[in-house]
Design an enzyme around this catalytic site. Structure first.
Site, PDB file in Angstrom:
ATOM      1  N   GLN A   1      12.337  -2.174  -9.676  1.00  0.00           N
ATOM      2  CA  GLN A   1      13.806  -2.234  -9.632  1.00  0.00           C
ATOM      3  C   GLN A   1      14.388  -1.490  -8.431  1.00  0.00           C
ATOM      4  OE1 GLN A   1      15.985  -0.830 -13.181  1.00  0.00           O
ATOM      5  NE2 GLN A   1      17.568  -0.248 -11.713  1.00  0.00           N
TER       6      GLN A   1
ATOM      7  N   GLY B   1       0.819  -1.208   0.000  1.00  0.00           N
ATOM      8  CA  GLY B   1       0.000   0.000   0.000  1.00  0.00           C
ATOM      9  C   GLY B   1       0.852   1.257   0.000  1.00  0.00           C
TER      10      GLY B   1
ATOM     11  N   GLY C   1       5.548   4.880  -8.504  1.00  0.00           N
ATOM     12  CA  GLY C   1       6.307   3.649  -8.779  1.00  0.00           C
ATOM     13  C   GLY C   1       5.373   2.442  -8.839  1.00  0.00           C
ATOM     14  N   HIS C   2       4.443   2.366  -7.881  1.00  0.00           N
ATOM     15  CA  HIS C   2       3.450   1.272  -7.918  1.00  0.00           C
ATOM     16  C   HIS C   2       2.566   1.377  -9.157  1.00  0.00           C
ATOM     17  CE1 HIS C   2       4.054   1.696  -3.408  1.00  0.00           C
ATOM     18  NE2 HIS C   2       4.286   0.407  -3.581  1.00  0.00           N
TER      19      HIS C   2
END
Ligand code: PAF
Length: 275
Positions: free
Chosen positions: A145, A28, A33-34
């Protein structure tokens, strides 16, 4: 978007999903990025499944489990907007009932760097991801990454235990000043945030020194001197991208990895070196 809080419900929803299924595990506190991971899954897979579980097993007792940022409602809206078909959001009791007693030990790949500083961390990550893979049974697993050692540990988990899943690593998303997006960035005060880009600069300095022919030790020294004097360096090194064993950075592929503390907040970052 269907939301499952139990393993049984997740399996039921999964049975109705078109294949291939792309899976994005998260804790969460979603950021861009998510969203990049979810977009990669959405672009390549017929169905996208995400999980939302702040995994207590990967935090040491002195770490930030209790204050780790949580925004279940905001996260749910972002998952929905990103086109997630099924969200698996179990509670700790569903994942680890009181009689839970089986763990995944990751070996030497998880013993150095993050593993040396956070001894039970990768055992917790590998155990939860193994369980999530068994619940979701995805075709593709998407990982960021930014957590390079985690990607190496989880690739090894998938290979060693023959999980029938392909692992895709999605490049790090950065702020304009180079800071890698992380849920923990919100712990930084204004001063620390203004110093945080120096971690990325340190990695870039190592890379350009290596590219101009400097020896690894010299390159690392130059990199360390690019870090803000207010930061405390935990490590700066060059490692083989698959094994995380030390590398001279001249053989492909490698990661230049760094971790530093800005006040009480630890940030990690890396650059991938392709030759
Ligand atoms: O990278 C993370 O957020 C976590 O380590 C993961 C992979 C979701 C496992 O809890």
């Amino acid at each position: 978007m269907r939301i499952a809080t139990t393993i049984a419900a997740a399996r039921e929803h999964l049975a109705a999903c078109a294949r291939p299924v792309g899976f994005v595990p998260t804790m969460g506190a979603l950021h861009a990025g998510h969203i990049a991971l979810l977009a990669a899954a959405r672009a390549a897979c017929a169905s996208v499944v995400a999980s939302l579980f702040v995994n207590p097993m990967q935090f040491a007792p002195n770490e930030d489990f209790s204050r780790y940022p949580r925004d279940a409602q905001g996260d749910r809206e972002q998952f929905e907007r990103a086109g997630v078909d099924v969200l698996f959001a179990p509670d700790a009791n569903e994942m680890y009932p009181p009689d839970f007693s089986t763990y995944v030990e990751v070996g030497s790949i998880g013993a150095s760097f993050e593993g040396a500083l956070r001894p039970a961390h990768f055992r917790g990550v590998a155990t939860v991801v193994a369980k999530l893979l068994n619940v979701i049974a995805p075709d593709v697993l998407y990982l960021g990454q930014k957590d390079a050692q985690q990607t190496a540990v989880l690739r090894k988990l998938v290979a060693d235990l023959a999980f029938n899943v392909r692992v895709e690593i999605v490049p790090t998303v950065r702020e304009g000043d180079g800071v890698a997006l992380s849920s923990r960035n919100q712990y930084l005060n204004e001063r620390e945030r203004s110093e945080a880009p120096s971690l990325h600069r340190a990695l870039q300095t190592v890379e350009s020194a290596l590219r101009s022919g400097a020896a690894k030790e010299t390159a690392l020294e130059r990199g360390a001197s690019a870090l803000s004097p207010l930061a405390v360096l935990d490590y700066l090194d060059v490692v083989d991208a698959d094994t995380f064993a030390p590398s001279d950075g001249l053989k492909a592929p490698a990661y230049i990895i760094g971790a530093a503390r800005f006040g009480t907040t630890r940030l990690i970052d890396n650059l991938r070196v392709e030759r």
